[in-house]
Scaffold this active site. Structure first.
Site, PDB file in Angstrom:
ATOM      1  NE  ARG B 123      -3.674  -2.535   1.839  1.00  0.00           N
ATOM      2  CZ  ARG B 123      -4.300  -3.308   2.683  1.00  0.00           C
ATOM      3  NH1 ARG B 123      -4.141  -3.127   3.984  1.00  0.00           N
ATOM      4  NH2 ARG B 123      -5.070  -4.279   2.243  1.00  0.00           N
ATOM      5  CB  SER B 276      15.160  33.472   8.642  1.00  0.00           C
ATOM      6  OG  SER B 276      16.136  33.828   9.594  1.00  0.00           O
ATOM      7  CE  LYS B 282      18.591  32.575   4.890  1.00  0.00           C
ATOM      8  NZ  LYS B 282      19.343  31.612   5.711  1.00  0.00           N
ATOM      9  CG  ASN B 284      15.749  29.959   4.513  1.00  0.00           C
ATOM     10  OD1 ASN B 284      16.773  30.385   4.004  1.00  0.00           O
ATOM     11  ND2 ASN B 284      15.362  30.286   5.745  1.00  0.00           N
ATOM     12  NE  ARG B 316       9.069 -17.558  13.745  1.00  0.00           N
ATOM     13  CZ  ARG B 316       8.032 -18.242  14.223  1.00  0.00           C
ATOM     14  NH1 ARG B 316       7.542 -17.949  15.410  1.00  0.00           N
ATOM     15  NH2 ARG B 316       7.488 -19.208  13.511  1.00  0.00           N
TER      16      ARG B 316
END
Lengths: 367, 367, 367, 367
Positions: B123, B276, B282, B284, B316
């Site tokens: 899945r 930031s 900034k 980013n 096992r």
């Protein structure tokens, strides 16, 4: 919506989330550590006259994990990429307009996250060292009770020459002591303050004095050079926790091998544990098995941390820094859980001197 | 008490728990997969006349995750070492005395856990392949819009010779296609039935027929030889997810490098993200950064899975099997989260042909 | 001066340099593969009329590893960072002035190194798959001779229920088949031609046709998009070899565990091998031990390759590409050596049905 | 026949076999270290009156690597699984009948191999720390010359705020000092003597005194409990070398990023190095690239060593001990080579303050 809908969303929590570490590495614990770092910064700056004492007091009062919405901070961390960014507006609001300007003064988020990381590691190091110390006391008891039981030494899976069970317990004691010492020593990472450029100049002339006070308030060593982009501290922590996990994995394997039905010299004696879905007669050493399973997570996580430590760009890493957090939290949790399971296994351990003697005599007659 | 007290106990959930995988790898999802495997076993045995159809029907009705206490099962897994042991008495009680004997008939817990693992992986593989496919469509759009924009190729960090942005998008498309194909192919692990000894004889003469029907009902290939102690399936899954993560990490790095202020040829354009704590100017590339951080978790987890696959004892493993679960769940989650973040990054991507042209012309004048 | 002064400069060659791989991954083999790639490029370009047939013939004649100084090329690789750069002036000199311009036409060193890498991997894959196939034949013989011997199954180290030795041999056969299939499939990496920018335009209009002919001449699939900066091929090779190594490690562990003196159901029977420096009575399963030791190198090397695959900058990586080579050569060698040692161990294997029966009967009387 | 036919059989020797480590980790160096350990054992036993001084003298005289056939020992190690087993009969023959009985008295091969390993690691640690120290001196020179050059700090790839080049050199100095300190500290592994059972009783009443003298003669700390099956020493070495490699990788990346044509603030200035097969105008930072490529080998090797340290059976591991050797030798070599390449890169480094200023002013005008 929180990423997971259930309080026990880790189906394998029993392997990696036992012992004291989960509590010390939860969202709440991390946010609390971030708040402690912010408070320590303000207090250090007040000590040096950079901010008024009243501002530091107001910040200290606001830096209470009970007063912030931990889940919201954790969720909003996705926007800026770390836990500090969503915390700051909340913290400034709690502090109030008068002193909001003193919050996070001169700092960049990495100053605070790195200090919080050092706090979390320090607490986990002490807590897991204590678990290992308790295990060492159990081993000392086993040695006192059964250390003189004759048994065959096994090298490369083969019967070697006679020895006593003290060879096993001495080895375990030695390993546990080395592991605890490594955690205690390496879990005191230095903290620094670099500010946005990493050079500390945003903290002004008091930079070095503030760093010393900041570290002292956090109970950690100070580094004059901020380590935003120098990650030997991460590597040192990784190495020490990897060492501890390898010691635990080895002792767990010894238990599994001595508990083999074909050997039968020890067993985990625990009513209700160790059953099988198809074989009710089995007595599986489930605590030692779980200790090994948890400890086996560590080497890969250490490699991740070392790669991250070596892969960061210039003054702050674009991904490699962030990559440290899940790997580190995972390493603390897996190793701590392994330590707890080993403690459980050793506490359950029943030693069978008669079986040791029987195996030894069978070995001798083959010569 | 559950090991963690908070619904968002992972402080770095934003890095490793985004996208479709958390829902598919939760405690609930795993317990549901275990129940599906138990129901499929009973149905397969009914198909072959080993159990009465009424028993299979009763079991199917009981195998409903809504009817069991997932948290309790996860917690009690600590006693026996896996999720099936605490589930069985509950399941038998739900089925009722008449048909309780048909529950888990001939099986050992590893038969069921391994099949549940294969279901979960399947899945997740489809879900993450779909995210990668969506990303490929975004890249195709970027290629259509901007693929002919001239830019400088950069090899070893140096300006090489002129190319176009299509070189970048072609590379990304190729990588995304390879990654999705690997996930789709390798996430169909064969399932078998070995019983307590692994040889399948506990299933009687109908063993092979039951295995075929069991696998068909789960939508997975069948293996006549149960793989309790032959873990190439684990290794194959690890390799494929590691491949996908490495493709994602690389594309994330390309975004980070092209988004450097010194290059500026792409940017993540997202209001509210990428800020930031100290530098409001900034921008980013936080989604690419997060994609890299998540994807960097993978190689270490792959190493853990390969070590575990090679370290199991006889019929096992005493720890190495159990070690697979947290590493596998971690690999699925980190890679899936990386895929989701990359999708976000690509969806945000603004390409700047003018900056490409300017960089290219600066490069040309140096010759 | 060559970096190592002795022909056997690897003190642990016995662990990682047995079997067919050392010969296929030596300096000579790599330089020969580079020469084959250069010759195939010229031939493909001649096929498409890009260079004169006489040029391709001259290049083919020059591309003979006997005609170049392998040691000097390996040493000078340090100057430019790969094996092609020091080879080219030598190759052009061998070809002569008339056709020197047709050497390496349109290509960049990564085109050639990547193709040579694919050739080396392909040859190693076939060779190691053959060793695994031989091992499978030995296992089939063991199954035919001793498969029906009753023994106790051991899960989590505990006696489970009776089975036969066929459970062991079936598991080994299944693993060996999966490992060989993985090596055969994944060791056919596609080859492409990108030129200095990676977009192939340096090869002109015939680019795609030349790529097809180039790949066909090398006996490998073609990729239209050169993979200088898209390393899913590296990741796929890493995953497959990691899978093979994990299968080998597991079988080696089974031998070690069944050969324990406390179990004694198999032994490595080899005059002169398995002795001890202090205990002449011991019969250590040294081939299985060596197989495990070699195979245990693989997961870390796979992690290195995956990290490298995800860490490369833009059109060509500044370090991450180069990091692939030692890790890949190490992975091929360690896995190949592990396969060879496992083959030796299986060939030496003496099975003891009487001991199996004795262990089984002791197990039964405990119920 | 030696497994490789050529003196330079490693085609990528330039990446992982530069600097002082190859000479210190060759077959000859390892066999010499084994001989030193045998000589130290005899001398320690003579000191304690366990063997006659004449025997110790005879053994010391025989323990000369010039007197043994290193290649044959390396080859025959395959028979017994370690370097000591084929050495002993040769050593006894050299010593002569009178004193042959004093050779290896009470010891098992692991006593000697582990001590030899500690010697090799110690020497490599000192040698690589010296290379790092030399690099630190180069960095100090760069700082003195250019540390005050204004430049833009770059965080997450973005321009942050102004700083100076001293931020870079301070970070490098700090990292180099931490790396050298880690190597110096952790490369002094304690040595012990356990004998065949690991409990030391084969050494008689003088066991502890002999261990002390043995360690003192080797210049290493002593451990009263032999660590045949307690591998924290291996883990500690792995962690320290992993730390050093991560520091080197990071500095190498800084060089690569600052040397990008788009940044251009540093360059490797070296006539003849850094060329390209297709682009003669390029000036690739090939030493930094090689440093990164070598250093990137380390995290995977550390993971292998930690897994091996945690996977050993009882009194001596059947494979996990042997697995340490190639991984350890590989880690010493890769890290040492990375250190050497970094030294070369730093020695070649040309810093361009004008370009720094230009980049900084471009950054400022964007505000």
């Amino acid at each position: 919506m929180s990423p997971s809908s259930s309080p026990s969303d880790d189906p394998f929590a029993f392997l990696t989330l036992t012992g004291p570490v989960p509590r010390l590495t939860s969202s709440r614990a991390w946010v609390a550590a971030v708040l402690e770092a912010e408070a320590a910064l303000a207090a250090a700056q007040a000590d040096e006259g950079v901010v008024p004492p009243a501002a530091a007091d107001a910040i200290a009062a606001a830096c209470d994990v009970e007063r912030v919405d931990v889940a919201a901070i954790v969720e909003e961390a996705a926007l800026g990429g770390n836990l500090v960014i969503p915390l700051l507006p909340r913290l400034r609001a709690l502090v109030g307009d008068e002193h909001a300007g003193a919050v996070h003064l001169g700092a960049t988020s990495q100053d605070i996250v790195d200090a919080a990381t050092a706090l979390v590691v320090h607490r986990c190091g002490d807590a897991v060292a204590a678990v290992l110390g308790d295990s060492a006391r159990i081993v000392a008891g086993l040695a006192a009770d059964r250390g003189d039981a004759p048994m065959i030494a096994r090298t490369l899976g083969q019967h070697a020459v006679p020895t006593t069970f003290a060879t096993v317990t001495d080895r375990w004691s030695d390993g546990l002591a080395e592991a605890a010492a490594a955690l205690t020593t390496a879990s005191r990472s230095p903290v620094g303050l670099g500010g946005p450029s990493g050079d500390g100049r945003s903290f002004g002339a008091a930079h070095h004095a503030v760093v010393e006070r900041f570290a002292a308030r956090l109970g950690l060593p100070a580094t004059p050079v901020a380590r935003h982009g120098q990650r030997s501290g991460t590597a040192a922590v990784a190495g020490a926790w990897g060492l501890a996990a390898s010691v635990i994995a080895k002792i767990g394997l010894d238990v599994v091998l001595l508990a083999q039905d074909d050997v039968g010299e020890v067993a985990e004696a625990a009513p209700g544990a160790g059953g099988s879905s198809s074989m009710p007669h089995k007595r599986n050493p489930v605590a030692a098995i779980s200790a090994r399973a948890a400890a086996m997570q560590a080497p890969g996580l250490v490699a991740t941390l070392l790669h991250a430590a070596g892969s960061g760009e210039l003054e702050r890493a674009a991904g490699a820094w962030h990559a440290e957090w899940p790997a580190l939290n995972g390493l603390l949790r897996a190793t701590g859980s392994a330590a707890q399971w080993l403690h459980t296994s050793l506490g359950r351990l029943a030693v069978d001197p008669a079986r040791m003697a029987a195996n030894l005599s069978r070995s001798q007659e083959h010569r």
